[in-house]
Design a protein around this motif. Structure first.
Motif, mmCIF file in Angstrom:
data_model
loop_
_atom_site.group_PDB
_atom_site.id
_atom_site.type_symbol
_atom_site.label_atom_id
_atom_site.label_comp_id
_atom_site.label_asym_id
_atom_site.label_seq_id
_atom_site.Cartn_x
_atom_site.Cartn_y
_atom_site.Cartn_z
ATOM 1 N N CYS A 1 2.364 1.992 7.156
ATOM 2 C CA CYS A 1 2.323 0.701 6.208
ATOM 3 C C CYS A 1 1.644 -0.499 5.915
ATOM 4 O O CYS A 1 0.752 0.245 5.440
ATOM 5 C CB CYS A 1 3.936 -0.363 7.344
ATOM 6 S SG CYS A 1 4.846 -1.924 6.410
ATOM 7 N N ASP A 2 1.231 -1.477 6.465
ATOM 8 C CA ASP A 2 0.033 -2.453 6.529
ATOM 9 C C ASP A 2 -1.174 -2.290 8.012
ATOM 10 O O ASP A 2 -1.873 -3.426 7.851
ATOM 11 C CB ASP A 2 0.423 -3.421 6.296
ATOM 12 C CG ASP A 2 1.443 -4.549 7.000
ATOM 13 O OD1 ASP A 2 1.492 -3.440 7.926
ATOM 14 O OD2 ASP A 2 1.257 -5.444 7.063
ATOM 15 N N HIS B 1 -1.383 -10.104 2.271
ATOM 16 C CA HIS B 1 -0.115 -10.399 2.464
ATOM 17 C C HIS B 1 0.542 -10.980 3.090
ATOM 18 O O HIS B 1 1.689 -11.317 1.721
ATOM 19 C CB HIS B 1 0.601 -8.569 3.169
ATOM 20 C CG HIS B 1 0.636 -7.463 2.024
ATOM 21 N ND1 HIS B 1 0.190 -6.785 1.760
ATOM 22 C CD2 HIS B 1 -0.715 -6.572 3.196
ATOM 23 C CE1 HIS B 1 -0.529 -5.312 1.189
ATOM 24 N NE2 HIS B 1 -1.139 -5.532 2.623
ATOM 25 N N PRO C 1 3.295 -2.822 -2.147
ATOM 26 C CA PRO C 1 1.983 -1.399 -1.545
ATOM 27 C C PRO C 1 1.118 -1.048 -2.264
ATOM 28 O O PRO C 1 0.393 -0.096 -1.680
ATOM 29 C CB PRO C 1 3.657 -0.880 -2.071
ATOM 30 C CG PRO C 1 4.520 -1.380 -1.956
ATOM 31 C CD PRO C 1 4.093 -2.875 -2.189
ATOM 32 N N GLU C 2 1.447 -1.843 -3.307
ATOM 33 C CA GLU C 2 -0.108 -1.060 -3.908
ATOM 34 C C GLU C 2 -1.289 -2.088 -3.339
ATOM 35 O O GLU C 2 -2.195 -1.790 -2.823
ATOM 36 C CB GLU C 2 -0.642 -1.433 -5.901
ATOM 37 C CG GLU C 2 0.285 -0.654 -6.672
ATOM 38 C CD GLU C 2 1.389 -1.279 -6.386
ATOM 39 O OE1 GLU C 2 2.590 -2.158 -5.264
ATOM 40 O OE2 GLU C 2 2.681 -0.089 -6.877
ATOM 41 N N SER D 1 -1.977 0.333 0.246
ATOM 42 C CA SER D 1 -2.808 1.436 -0.212
ATOM 43 C C SER D 1 -4.126 1.650 -0.332
ATOM 44 O O SER D 1 -5.075 2.104 0.368
ATOM 45 C CB SER D 1 -2.253 2.772 -0.895
ATOM 46 O OG SER D 1 -1.947 1.625 -2.206
ATOM 47 N N LEU E 1 5.323 4.031 2.988
ATOM 48 C CA LEU E 1 5.250 3.677 2.065
ATOM 49 C C LEU E 1 4.629 4.657 1.145
ATOM 50 O O LEU E 1 3.208 5.103 1.928
ATOM 51 C CB LEU E 1 4.075 2.206 1.581
ATOM 52 C CG LEU E 1 5.053 0.929 2.495
ATOM 53 C CD1 LEU E 1 4.032 -0.396 2.225
ATOM 54 C CD2 LEU E 1 6.198 0.823 1.362
ATOM 55 N N SER F 1 0.599 4.539 0.932
ATOM 56 C CA SER F 1 0.067 4.421 2.628
ATOM 57 C C SER F 1 -0.055 5.523 2.645
ATOM 58 O O SER F 1 -0.859 5.970 3.053
ATOM 59 C CB SER F 1 0.971 2.914 3.093
ATOM 60 O OG SER F 1 0.769 2.063 2.481
ATOM 61 N N PRO G 1 8.124 9.778 2.497
ATOM 62 C CA PRO G 1 8.381 8.538 2.283
ATOM 63 C C PRO G 1 9.686 8.372 2.810
ATOM 64 O O PRO G 1 9.904 7.657 3.921
ATOM 65 C CB PRO G 1 8.040 7.308 0.907
ATOM 66 C CG PRO G 1 7.527 8.692 0.069
ATOM 67 C CD PRO G 1 8.164 10.893 0.649
#
Ligand code: KG4
Ligand code: ZN
Length: 340
Positions: free
Chosen positions: A10-11, A36, A44-45, A48, A84, A87, A334
């Protein structure tokens, strides 16, 4: 014997070096919260792209901290599902490239199974057979677990995850991102009965969850039915605290009730809970109370292993023991379908 684990579902960009006995020799994590924050959710963009920039420095930091040279690694493990797409791709491509360059076996990790494995890592005794509850930003899932790798999916959310609901309530109240910790802090000062928010599916004899109706109910409580404009809402801290407390109680009631029912139905004596929302204090205390009342053994992942990290990737050792390696064709999953 040591293993390099990589986590980019994810992040969070994370890597760890873990010995066969589960000892953490090196660990590094780069969080993207600041990137974020202004969108009040993970984009998402952006996630990644940030993974691409950070993945090699993070792997390098974990390896340096461990003092282990790449040639001494036993294998490289990476979370390839669910998450994601963009990611996941960064972690999987990095892991495959390093496995090919360093001639190391590759191991694929299921991120949700790894969240539950954080319970085994913190326990001195075997946590199986058990019911496993994963509560995170992307998932709310219940499993019947007979070992670290043998999990039967019992049910999960049919719309939003519990963590997603926390994040959206925080966004409506302008509390920042990620919302869980902020909502939880305010909730501790509010009345848990000020609002009677819905507890969807709480009495249903299945193990699915739904939190989108709760999200809408909170929205109506803040702006009124059919209205969109959160900017003109004037709420004092007491009102916000009451909303947070009543919302948190609704989520926790459902989670605890379903987990207890799963323990009873599957006649196990243990419950394991992992994922970011498992860091929530009220959830932890209500689960403790339920475990005393019902007599099951409760293991909740330690708070630092609840949110995404690469240490829980130690589950890869279980796969290595079974000889379950992935090929260099390993692809991301995913997981738009339900049930993992
Ligand atoms: O497991 P995680 O790090 O990422 C996913 O796999 O999704 O979970 C992140 C989620 C976020 O929604 C965050 O708001 C929530 O966990 N969270 C919390 C708390 N700490 C993190 N929710 C409620 N109370 C908390 N203390
Ligand atoms: Zn997670």
């Amino acid at each position: 014997m040591s293993l390099l684990t990589i986590e980019t579902t994810c992040d969070e960009t994370a890597a760890a070096v873990i010995s066969e006995g589960g000892k953490v020799l090196g660990s590094a994590i780069a969080t993207q919260e600041k990137l974020h924050e202004r969108f009040t959710g993970v984009v998402p963009e952006i996630a990644s792209r940030a993974h691409v920039e950070r993945i090699l420095p993070v792997i390098d930091a974990a390896l340096r901290q461990s003092g282990i040279l790449p040639e001494a690694l036993t294998a490289i493990a990476v979370a390839y599902t669910p998450g994601l797409a963009g990611s996941l791709l960064v972690g999987v491509v990095a892991a495959k490239t390093l496995a090919a360059a360093w001639r190391k076996p590759l191991v694929g990790i299921n991120h949700l199974h790894a969240h539950l494995y954080a319970c085994q890592l913190s326990s001195t005794q075997d946590v199986y057979p058990s019911i496993g509850l994963v509560v995170s930003g992307g998932h709310t899932s219940l499993y019947h677990c007979t070992s670290a790798l043998d999990l039967t999916y019992l049910g999960g959310t049919i719309d939003d995850a519990a963590g997603e609901a926390f994040d959206k309530v925080a966004a409506m109240l302008r509390l920042g991102f990620p919302g869980g910790p902020a909502v939880s802090r305010l909730a501790a000062q509010g009345s848990r009965t000020a609002y009677s928010f819905p507890r969807s599916m709480i009495h249903d004899d299945h193990f699915n969850f739904s939190f989108s109706g709760l999200k809408t109910a909170v929205r109506y409580a803040i702006v009124g039915p059919g209205k969109q404009d959160f900017d003109n809402v004037r709420m004092d801290d007491k009102q916000k605290a009451n909303i947070c407390a009543s919302f948190e109680t609704a989520v926790v009631d459902v989670l605890v009730s379903k987990a207890r029912r799963a323990v009873r139905k599957h006649r196990v004596s243990q419950l394991c809970v992992g994922g970011g929302v498992a860091a929530n204090r009220y959830l932890r205390s209500e689960l403790e109370a339920a475990s005393k009342r019902d007599g099951f053994r409760l293991t909740i992942a330690p708070p630092e292993l609840c949110t995404d990290n690469a240490v829980m990737g130690a589950i890869a050792w279980e796969k290595i023991r079974r000889g379950e390696f992935a090929s260099l064709d390993l692809d991301i999953q995913p997981g738009l379908q339900r049930g993992y």
